[in-house]
Write an enzyme that holds these catalytic residues in place. Structure first.
Site, PDB file in Angstrom:
ATOM      1  N   LYS A 159      35.681  14.944  93.905  1.00  0.00           N
ATOM      2  CA  LYS A 159      36.476  14.827  92.675  1.00  0.00           C
ATOM      3  C   LYS A 159      35.949  15.809  91.639  1.00  0.00           C
ATOM      4  O   LYS A 159      34.900  15.598  91.039  1.00  0.00           O
ATOM      5  CB  LYS A 159      36.422  13.426  92.072  1.00  0.00           C
ATOM      6  CG  LYS A 159      37.409  13.296  90.914  1.00  0.00           C
ATOM      7  CD  LYS A 159      37.083  12.193  89.940  1.00  0.00           C
ATOM      8  CE  LYS A 159      36.372  12.644  88.711  1.00  0.00           C
ATOM      9  NZ  LYS A 159      37.087  13.563  87.818  1.00  0.00           N
ATOM     10  N   GLU A 200      22.286  14.490  88.214  1.00  0.00           N
ATOM     11  CA  GLU A 200      21.879  15.593  87.339  1.00  0.00           C
ATOM     12  C   GLU A 200      22.577  15.368  86.008  1.00  0.00           C
ATOM     13  O   GLU A 200      23.804  15.413  85.941  1.00  0.00           O
ATOM     14  CB  GLU A 200      22.320  16.948  87.919  1.00  0.00           C
ATOM     15  CG  GLU A 200      21.457  17.470  89.038  1.00  0.00           C
ATOM     16  CD  GLU A 200      20.017  17.654  88.628  1.00  0.00           C
ATOM     17  OE1 GLU A 200      19.727  17.813  87.422  1.00  0.00           O
ATOM     18  OE2 GLU A 200      19.160  17.606  89.525  1.00  0.00           O
ATOM     19  N   CYS A 209      23.973  22.306  81.017  1.00  0.00           N
ATOM     20  CA  CYS A 209      22.880  21.321  80.907  1.00  0.00           C
ATOM     21  C   CYS A 209      21.579  22.054  80.605  1.00  0.00           C
ATOM     22  O   CYS A 209      20.657  21.478  80.050  1.00  0.00           O
ATOM     23  CB  CYS A 209      22.718  20.447  82.132  1.00  0.00           C
ATOM     24  SG  CYS A 209      23.739  20.851  83.496  1.00  0.00           S
ATOM     25  N   GLU A 242      21.900  15.551  73.134  1.00  0.00           N
ATOM     26  CA  GLU A 242      22.618  16.674  73.732  1.00  0.00           C
ATOM     27  C   GLU A 242      23.978  16.836  73.057  1.00  0.00           C
ATOM     28  O   GLU A 242      24.749  15.883  72.966  1.00  0.00           O
ATOM     29  CB  GLU A 242      22.822  16.434  75.234  1.00  0.00           C
ATOM     30  CG  GLU A 242      23.470  17.612  75.910  1.00  0.00           C
ATOM     31  CD  GLU A 242      23.591  17.440  77.417  1.00  0.00           C
ATOM     32  OE1 GLU A 242      24.086  16.396  77.854  1.00  0.00           O
ATOM     33  OE2 GLU A 242      23.187  18.372  78.148  1.00  0.00           O
TER      34      GLU A 242
HETATM   35  C1  UN1 Z   1      23.958  23.961  84.229  1.00  0.00           C
HETATM   36  O1  UN1 Z   1      23.239  24.272  83.300  1.00  0.00           O
HETATM   37  O2  UN1 Z   1      24.860  23.130  84.049  1.00  0.00           O
HETATM   38  O3  UN1 Z   1      20.577  27.946  85.480  1.00  0.00           O
HETATM   39  C2  UN1 Z   1      23.787  24.596  85.557  1.00  0.00           C
HETATM   40  C3  UN1 Z   1      21.708  28.334  85.244  1.00  0.00           C
HETATM   41  C4  UN1 Z   1      22.794  28.224  86.282  1.00  0.00           C
HETATM   42  C5  UN1 Z   1      23.111  26.795  86.584  1.00  0.00           C
HETATM   43  C6  UN1 Z   1      23.162  25.925  85.378  1.00  0.00           C
HETATM   44  N1  UN1 Z   1      22.409  28.934  87.445  1.00  0.00           N
HETATM   45  O4  UN1 Z   1      21.989  28.811  84.201  1.00  0.00           O
END
Ligand code: UN1
Length: 499
Positions: free
Chosen positions: A174, A249, A283, A384
């Site tokens: 999804k 995550e 993130c 966040e």
């Molecule tokens: C994310 O931050 O949601 O490290 C993933 C990075 C990417 C992946 C980030 N390769 O910036």
């Protein structure tokens, strides 16, 4: 208007509800990409039943052969890289350079997974008894429920789905409601590469309806979720109750620390990319900047000057640095946090509102925003925001900076700019994060290393690299006794003196 479908039980099908939602371009909301299914629990039931059938076949396909299929998916992504990047920018907004990187991360993940099909190492160790072998190997688990966010519409699904498939599981996928087109194209790629039709299922819709139904379904044995810490908590509660294997995550409040001895030009480039790349919707975004007092004022004024020059716009247009936020709810959330920052007494140096310039009025554009005089404990320092908002703090020493870095509930990534190798190595062990970058910003993880965070960012699992294969498979141990006698472990080998 193009009507898109789910992929369930080997066919592109309409949702049982008959309901659809519009997928709009966040840079221009009058541009509707298509209508996508608002599916329900009944659609998920059909998808899981088909995936269970697919699993019975796929788990018997040798892992190197599964790897070959995934290599082909990588080849197709290479061929379609620019086209997929373009449709991804159209539905979620980040500039083409970034969406091309997103596809590349999927390609890297595919080629890594393909070769893993010839590894999936187990152990063979000596038995304590004669004429007996002892070994461990990896087995597939079952149907994997994969729930992914909008910010890396291809990379994150590939992080999860390629290892899941390589290990012999079937998948119910999804994608986030903001990026259903990329999710659809990814499933097309998997099918063209040769993933059997019932091994991959795509169910579009909301987290409340489809996501929850996947997590709760007794036929789904493992769940991988990337998204907010709040949603992750409820996914975790359900999976705990139902004894499901779960990889989470979630959020981050990542800090970049710049010490007095750092190369300021390098750090400046780093923070602009870390804080405002993907409009701060990562993130791993740099959402806190911790400056040592000796460079604080100078660095901050240079930063503001450079941030003001960032070009907001449609990510599909050449020269755009920062695209829009993904949707109206994100704009509202970022606005709310700007109000909170001001009310808590931080100093709003720039931005803080929707971008009003000509050509931007039809999209969810938000000005890059910098708060100075942020104190530890303020909400804009702790929570966040998932937008282009940078909170700047001032410290006297590396130790104070480390304490501030560690003083949040999240623990995804951190970054330190210094020329002092001893401080750099101390940071690697002292900073409470899953990833620490030295002289690079908080973003930029590579596909062949484990990715994830500590504290409330995750639940101990990692994506990427070699570790993710442990999540998607179960260790099994085999003992083969060819002595022809009953040998009792822990007993018979201690009866006499060994000869
Ligand atoms: C994310 O931050 O949601 O490290 C993933 C990075 C990417 C992946 C980030 N390769 O910036």
């Amino acid at each position: 208007m193009k009507l898109f479908k789910n992929f369930i039980a080997g066919a592109w099908v309409e949702p049982t509800t008959g309901d659809y939602f519009d997928n709009v371009n966040p840079a221009d909301t009058s541009d509707v990409i298509g209508r996508f299914p608002l599916s329900s629990r009944a659609d998920v039931d059909q998808a899981v039943a088909s995936a269970q059938r697919g699993f019975e076949r796929w788990r018997r396909t040798p892992a190197p052969a599964r790897g070959d299929v995934i290599r082909k998916a990588g080849d197709i992504l290479v061929r379609r890289k620019d086209e997929i990047a373009d449709l991804m920018t159209r539905e979620m907004g980040k500039p083409l350079t970034e969406t091309r990187g997103d596809v590349q991360e999927g390609i890297d993940t595919a080629y890594y997974a393909a070769t893993e099909g010839r590894r999936l190492f187990g152990h063979t160790v000596p038995s304590e008894l004669r004429d007996k072998w002892a070994m461990s190997f990896r087995r597939p688990i079952g149907v994997a429920g994969i729930i992914t966010p909008f910010n890396f519409p291809l990379a994150i699904p590939t992080w999860k789905i390629f290892p899941a498939l390589l290990c012999g599981n079937a998948v119910v996928f999804k994608p986030a409601e903001d990026v259903p087109h990329t999710g659809t194209v990814f499933v097309e790629v998997l099918l063209e590469a040769g993933v059997p039709a019932d091994v991959i299922q795509l169910v579009h819709g909301t987290g409340e309806a489809v996501g929850a139904a996947i997590v709760e379904h007794p036929g789904v044995s493992l769940v991988s979720f990337t998204g907010s810490t709040e949603t992750g908590r409820s996914v975790g509660e359900t999976c705990g109750r139902l004894h499901k294997r779960l990889s989470l995550e979630m959020g981050g409040k990542n800090a970049m620390i710049v010490l007095d001895d750092a190369d300021p030009d390098l750090a400046l480039e780093g923070v602009l990319w870390g804080a405002f790349g993907t409009t701060g919707q990562r993130c791993t975004a740099t959402s806190r900047l911790i400056l040592q007092s000796g460079i604080h004022d100078d660095f901050l004024s240079r930063l503001v000057k450079r941030a003001r020059a960032l070009k907001l716009g449609d990510g599909r247009r050449e020269g755009t640095d920062v695209g829009p936020l993904v949707n109206e709810a994100s704009v509202k959330k970022v606005e709310r946090y700007v109000d909170i920052g001001v009310a808590d007494g931080a100093d709003l140096l720039m931005g803080g509102r929707r971008a009003a310039a000509r050509g931007l009025e039809k999209g969810y554009f938000f000005e890059p925003t910098i708060f100075a005089r942020v104190e530890q404990g303020m909400r804009i320092e702790q929570e966040e925001i998932f937008g282009p908002v940078l909170s700047v703090l001032r410290v006297e020493s590396p130790d104070e900076a480390f304490r501030i870095n560690n003083g949040v509930k999240y623990g995804l990534s951190s970054s330190l700019y210094t020329r002092d190798v001893s401080v750099a190595f101390r940071a690697l062990s002292e900073l409470d994060n899953g990833i620490t970058y030295i002289n690079a910003p908080t973003i930029g993880a590579e596909a062949h290393l484990p990715f994830g965070g500590v504290k409330q960012t995750g639940n101990g699992h990692r994506e990427g690299g070699w570790e993710v294969y442990e999540f998607y498979s179960e260790t099994k141990v085999g003992y083969v006794d060819f002595s022809g006698t009953l040998q009792r472990a822990q007993i018979d080998n201690y009866l006499g003196t060994p000869d």
